[in-house]
Motif scaffolding. Structure first.
Motif, mmCIF file in Angstrom:
data_model
loop_
_atom_site.group_PDB
_atom_site.id
_atom_site.type_symbol
_atom_site.label_atom_id
_atom_site.label_comp_id
_atom_site.label_asym_id
_atom_site.label_seq_id
_atom_site.Cartn_x
_atom_site.Cartn_y
_atom_site.Cartn_z
ATOM 1 N N SER A 157 71.936 -99.015 11.149
ATOM 2 C CA SER A 157 71.349 -100.190 10.526
ATOM 3 C C SER A 157 71.413 -100.023 9.013
ATOM 4 N N VAL A 158 71.624 -101.122 8.325
ATOM 5 C CA VAL A 158 71.719 -101.076 6.872
ATOM 6 C C VAL A 158 70.344 -101.190 6.213
ATOM 7 N N GLY A 159 69.361 -101.764 6.896
ATOM 8 C CA GLY A 159 68.032 -101.964 6.327
ATOM 9 C C GLY A 159 67.195 -100.699 6.329
ATOM 10 N N SER A 160 65.967 -100.844 5.875
ATOM 11 C CA SER A 160 65.033 -99.717 5.852
ATOM 12 C C SER A 160 64.452 -99.491 7.251
ATOM 13 N N MET A 161 63.779 -98.369 7.438
ATOM 14 C CA MET A 161 63.116 -98.096 8.709
ATOM 15 C C MET A 161 62.034 -99.150 8.976
ATOM 16 N N ASP A 162 61.352 -99.608 7.926
ATOM 17 C CA ASP A 162 60.348 -100.654 8.093
ATOM 18 C C ASP A 162 60.992 -101.934 8.616
ATOM 19 N N ASP A 163 62.160 -102.295 8.068
ATOM 20 C CA ASP A 163 62.879 -103.483 8.524
ATOM 21 C C ASP A 163 63.276 -103.349 9.994
ATOM 22 N N LEU A 164 63.854 -102.214 10.330
ATOM 23 C CA LEU A 164 64.308 -101.979 11.696
ATOM 24 C C LEU A 164 63.129 -101.970 12.664
ATOM 25 N N SER A 165 62.056 -101.319 12.280
ATOM 26 C CA SER A 165 60.853 -101.278 13.113
ATOM 27 C C SER A 165 60.334 -102.691 13.383
ATOM 28 N N GLY A 166 60.326 -103.518 12.369
ATOM 29 C CA GLY A 166 59.888 -104.907 12.524
ATOM 30 C C GLY A 166 60.793 -105.696 13.451
ATOM 31 N N GLN A 167 62.108 -105.490 13.343
ATOM 32 C CA GLN A 167 63.064 -106.194 14.195
ATOM 33 C C GLN A 167 62.915 -105.789 15.660
ATOM 34 N N LEU A 168 62.592 -104.522 15.902
ATOM 35 C CA LEU A 168 62.497 -104.023 17.273
ATOM 36 C C LEU A 168 61.117 -104.215 17.890
ATOM 37 N N ALA A 169 60.125 -104.605 17.089
ATOM 38 C CA ALA A 169 58.746 -104.749 17.575
ATOM 39 C C ALA A 169 58.661 -105.734 18.737
ATOM 40 N N LYS A 170 59.515 -106.753 18.752
ATOM 41 C CA LYS A 170 59.455 -107.765 19.814
ATOM 42 C C LYS A 170 59.803 -107.222 21.188
ATOM 43 N N TYR A 171 60.453 -106.064 21.245
ATOM 44 C CA TYR A 171 60.846 -105.504 22.534
ATOM 45 C C TYR A 171 59.746 -104.691 23.201
ATOM 46 N N ASN A 172 58.679 -104.368 22.499
ATOM 47 C CA ASN A 172 57.509 -103.670 23.035
ATOM 48 C C ASN A 172 57.787 -102.290 23.603
ATOM 49 N N ASN A 173 58.969 -101.735 23.385
ATOM 50 C CA ASN A 173 59.219 -100.381 23.893
ATOM 51 C C ASN A 173 59.685 -99.443 22.785
ATOM 52 N N PHE A 174 59.616 -99.889 21.544
ATOM 53 C CA PHE A 174 59.964 -99.029 20.422
ATOM 54 C C PHE A 174 58.707 -98.668 19.651
ATOM 55 N N LEU A 175 58.626 -97.411 19.286
ATOM 56 C CA LEU A 175 57.436 -96.871 18.640
ATOM 57 C C LEU A 175 57.851 -96.138 17.370
ATOM 58 N N ARG A 176 57.163 -96.414 16.284
ATOM 59 C CA ARG A 176 57.402 -95.699 15.031
ATOM 60 C C ARG A 176 56.587 -94.413 15.092
ATOM 61 N N ALA A 177 57.204 -93.363 15.580
ATOM 62 C CA ALA A 177 56.511 -92.105 15.817
ATOM 63 C C ALA A 177 56.290 -91.307 14.548
ATOM 64 N N HIS A 178 57.114 -91.557 13.547
ATOM 65 C CA HIS A 178 57.140 -90.740 12.337
ATOM 66 C C HIS A 178 57.856 -91.592 11.313
ATOM 67 N N ARG A 179 57.723 -91.305 10.054
ATOM 68 C CA ARG A 179 58.389 -92.152 9.049
ATOM 69 C C ARG A 179 59.899 -92.146 9.202
ATOM 70 N N SER A 180 60.438 -91.124 9.839
ATOM 71 C CA SER A 180 61.885 -91.006 10.002
ATOM 72 C C SER A 180 62.375 -91.267 11.424
ATOM 73 N N TYR A 181 61.469 -91.617 12.337
ATOM 74 C CA TYR A 181 61.862 -91.768 13.741
ATOM 75 C C TYR A 181 61.305 -93.029 14.367
ATOM 76 N N LEU A 182 62.192 -93.776 15.021
ATOM 77 C CA LEU A 182 61.805 -94.847 15.925
ATOM 78 C C LEU A 182 62.154 -94.356 17.321
ATOM 79 N N VAL A 183 61.232 -94.464 18.250
ATOM 80 C CA VAL A 183 61.417 -93.908 19.582
ATOM 81 C C VAL A 183 61.434 -95.029 20.615
ATOM 82 N N ASN A 184 62.426 -94.992 21.505
ATOM 83 C CA ASN A 184 62.456 -95.901 22.639
ATOM 84 C C ASN A 184 61.605 -95.258 23.732
#
Length: 80
Positions: free
Chosen positions: A6-33
């Motif tokens: 992804s070209v955006g920031s982790m905050d951007d990506l986290s926001g985009q994936l929030a609608k799927y309800n199975n992604f978790l921002r576990a750490h500032r550097s990790y999004l977890v399915n």
């Protein structure tokens, strides 16, 4: 597992994936399915492929609650 770039920031990506309800921002550097979480402890999230993701101090309770919410939603059964 599958990796996406992804070209955006982790905050951007986290926001985009929030609608799927199975992604978790576990750490500032990790999004977890959550579908690929094998176990969660006070210090790490163990993924099904063996990768260990660190949990920041003080965040375990929040992450554990989100994991169990996901797990019970996914495995919910209806009895008639």
């Amino acid at each position: 597992g599958e990796q996406l770039e992804s070209v955006g920031s982790m905050d951007d990506l986290s926001g985009q994936l929030a609608k799927y309800n199975n992604f978790l921002r576990a750490h500032r550097s990790y999004l977890v399915n959550l579908a690929y979480v094998q176990n969660i402890s006070s210090k790490t999230i163990a993924m099904t492929d063996g990768i260990q993701i660190p949990i920041p101090h003080g965040k375990y309770s929040e992450l554990k609650d989100k994991f169990f919410d996901y797990f019970f939603r996914k495995n919910q059964t209806f009895l008639a």
